[in-house]
Design a protein around this motif. Structure first.
Motif, PDB file in Angstrom:
ATOM      1  N   MET A 153      -0.652  14.380  11.508  1.00 20.02           N
ATOM      2  CA  MET A 153       0.297  15.493  11.519  1.00 20.02           C
ATOM      3  C   MET A 153       0.109  16.318  10.249  1.00 20.02           C
ATOM      4  O   MET A 153      -0.056  15.759   9.154  1.00 20.02           O
ATOM      5  N   LYS A 154       0.093  17.607  10.403  1.00 23.62           N
ATOM      6  CA  LYS A 154      -0.117  18.488   9.245  1.00 23.62           C
ATOM      7  C   LYS A 154       0.968  18.251   8.193  1.00 23.62           C
ATOM      8  O   LYS A 154       2.148  18.168   8.506  1.00 23.62           O
ATOM      9  N   GLY A 155       0.523  18.101   6.966  1.00 22.08           N
ATOM     10  CA  GLY A 155       1.459  17.924   5.861  1.00 22.08           C
ATOM     11  C   GLY A 155       1.834  16.485   5.590  1.00 22.08           C
ATOM     12  O   GLY A 155       2.749  16.230   4.796  1.00 22.08           O
ATOM     13  N   VAL A 156       1.132  15.511   6.204  1.00 20.91           N
ATOM     14  CA  VAL A 156       1.463  14.099   6.027  1.00 20.91           C
ATOM     15  C   VAL A 156       0.234  13.348   5.544  1.00 20.91           C
ATOM     16  O   VAL A 156      -0.883  13.595   6.005  1.00 20.91           O
ATOM     17  N   ARG A 157       0.441  12.429   4.618  1.00 20.83           N
ATOM     18  CA  ARG A 157      -0.624  11.549   4.152  1.00 20.83           C
ATOM     19  C   ARG A 157      -0.166  10.092   4.301  1.00 20.83           C
ATOM     20  O   ARG A 157       1.020   9.790   4.238  1.00 20.83           O
ATOM     21  N   TYR A 158      -1.148   9.204   4.486  1.00 16.27           N
ATOM     22  CA  TYR A 158      -0.884   7.771   4.584  1.00 16.27           C
ATOM     23  C   TYR A 158      -1.543   7.091   3.384  1.00 16.27           C
ATOM     24  O   TYR A 158      -2.761   7.162   3.216  1.00 16.27           O
ATOM     25  N   VAL A 159      -0.742   6.416   2.577  1.00 16.23           N
ATOM     26  CA  VAL A 159      -1.230   5.808   1.333  1.00 16.23           C
ATOM     27  C   VAL A 159      -1.040   4.287   1.417  1.00 16.23           C
ATOM     28  O   VAL A 159       0.064   3.819   1.720  1.00 16.23           O
ATOM     29  N   PRO A 160      -2.098   3.497   1.146  1.00 15.75           N
ATOM     30  CA  PRO A 160      -1.954   2.040   1.133  1.00 15.75           C
ATOM     31  C   PRO A 160      -0.958   1.581   0.072  1.00 15.75           C
ATOM     32  O   PRO A 160      -0.814   2.205  -0.982  1.00 15.75           O
ATOM     33  N   ILE A 161      -0.262   0.478   0.366  1.00 20.47           N
ATOM     34  CA  ILE A 161       0.711  -0.105  -0.562  1.00 20.47           C
ATOM     35  C   ILE A 161       0.050  -1.286  -1.275  1.00 20.47           C
ATOM     36  O   ILE A 161      -0.561  -2.144  -0.641  1.00 20.47           O
ATOM     37  N   SER A 162       0.190  -1.339  -2.579  1.00 20.65           N
ATOM     38  CA  SER A 162      -0.480  -2.379  -3.368  1.00 20.65           C
ATOM     39  C   SER A 162       0.348  -3.660  -3.488  1.00 20.65           C
ATOM     40  O   SER A 162      -0.185  -4.705  -3.869  1.00 20.65           O
ATOM     41  N   ASP A 163       1.624  -3.615  -3.166  1.00 18.97           N
ATOM     42  CA  ASP A 163       2.495  -4.777  -3.349  1.00 18.97           C
ATOM     43  C   ASP A 163       2.117  -5.913  -2.407  1.00 18.97           C
ATOM     44  O   ASP A 163       1.813  -5.700  -1.228  1.00 18.97           O
ATOM     45  N   GLU A 164       2.178  -7.143  -2.949  1.00 23.99           N
ATOM     46  CA  GLU A 164       1.921  -8.312  -2.122  1.00 23.99           C
ATOM     47  C   GLU A 164       3.009  -8.450  -1.063  1.00 23.99           C
ATOM     48  O   GLU A 164       4.189  -8.254  -1.333  1.00 23.99           O
ATOM     49  N   GLY A 165       2.615  -8.776   0.143  1.00 28.39           N
ATOM     50  CA  GLY A 165       3.577  -8.944   1.223  1.00 28.39           C
ATOM     51  C   GLY A 165       3.916  -7.672   1.955  1.00 28.39           C
ATOM     52  O   GLY A 165       4.779  -7.687   2.843  1.00 28.39           O
ATOM     53  N   ALA A 166       3.240  -6.565   1.623  1.00 24.31           N
ATOM     54  CA  ALA A 166       3.516  -5.288   2.297  1.00 24.31           C
ATOM     55  C   ALA A 166       2.712  -5.220   3.591  1.00 24.31           C
ATOM     56  O   ALA A 166       1.719  -4.493   3.701  1.00 24.31           O
TER      57      ALA A 166
END
Length: 304
Positions: free
Chosen positions: A254-267
């Motif tokens: 979708m325009k204007g959206v990014r998906y960023v990985p989460i670094s926290d354990e258990g995410a």
């Protein structure tokens, strides 16, 4: 009257000769004649006209032959249907799944494999939140469910097997400073506004998001609720906040959206298979075999 009487009668009617009919039936001629006479006595009608030169069907015999053939065909069909049911080849299989599952290769591939091996089975697929699938399984409205969980809400009265784990993604507006980072931590979201599922939706993701935030040292500030993941993504695009969703939903571009990985354990959220305890039905056994074959062929990949 027994089925063998009908079979004897049909063979004699086809041969119109007791000797040839006895040979086909692998019995002696006198017992065959006795069985036919016993059938006629029970019915109270003559089925054959007999003379030294010929055997012919009476009008009653002609009518009875039609019914006898149909009855024998239905008996054979019933037996065949029972055998196919015992092999899991006929019937209805009711499958539940969460909304993110169609965004992976698992569901379409598995359904295609199963239909190829069991074309006569009716598949009924129902999109349901995890808690609703658990309830439907208990009430025997579902036979199997693909659910999302994190290992803490495993119901003791159901059987739950983990298939694989999907990492959570931070869904964030493209103009946000974190959108350009390769990874983000939950601690960096301390001051963000969160978009989540409604409290009564039946998903365990809300509990997981809150636990992750508490582990990072803060209580998430909820500003918006939406029942559909795609709606949450749209609200992120509108700049109303951030969301945490399973990685298969990355394919929703979708325009204007990014998906960023989460670094926290258990995410992460596990994808699990939920069934009732007890013996596995032939229908479900065939479905589980197809699932096992797909897992043996290699990892289940996301369609991203």
């Amino acid at each position: 009257m027994e089925l063998r009487h009908l079979r004897y009668f049909v063979v004699v009617a086809e041969e119109l000769n007791f000797t040839r009919a006895a040979l086909r039936l692998h019995i002696a001629q006198p017992p065959l004649s006795q069985q036919i006479r016993a059938l006629e006595e029970q019915l109270g009608v003559a089925l054959f006209e007999r003379s030294k030169r010929r055997v012919a069907l009476t009008d009653a015999g002609e009518r009875y032959l039609q019914h006898a053939r149909r009855i024998l065909a239905e008996v054979e069909q019933a037996a065949d249907d029972a055998r196919r049911a015992a092999r899991g080849e006929v019937g209805e299989l009711r499958i539940g799944f969460t909304s993110s599952l169609p965004f992976t290769s698992l569901l379409p591939g598995l359904v295609s494999d199963y239909r190829r091996h069991y074309p006569q089975v009716q598949l009924t697929l129902r999109e349901m939140f995890t808690a609703h699938q658990f309830e439907a399984l208990r009430e025997e409205r579902l036979d199997v469910g693909f659910v999302r969980f994190h290992g803490k809400e495993n119901p003791p009265d159901l059987v739950l097997h983990e298939i694989h784990r999907d990492p959570l993604r931070l869904v964030i507006n493209a103009r946000h400073p974190l959108a350009s980072q390769p990874r983000a931590s939950l601690e960096q979201l301390r001051d963000e506004s969160f978009i989540i599922y409604p409290a009564g939706a039946g998903t365990g993701l809300n509990v997981q998001v809150r636990q992750l935030c508490l582990a990072a040292g803060f209580e998430p500030r909820i500003v918006q609720e939406a029942r559909e993941a795609t709606t949450q993504i749209g609200l992120v695009a509108a700049g109303l906040g951030v969301a945490l969703l399973p990685s298969p939903l990355e394919c929703v571009q979708m325009k204007g959206v990014r998906y960023v990985p989460i670094s926290d354990e258990g995410a992460y959220l596990s994808l699990g298979l939920a069934t009732r305890p007890g013996p596995v039905t032939p229908l479900l056994a065939g479905f589980l075999e197809c699932l096992h074959s797909r897992k043996e062929a290699g990892p289940i990949k996301e369609d991203t």
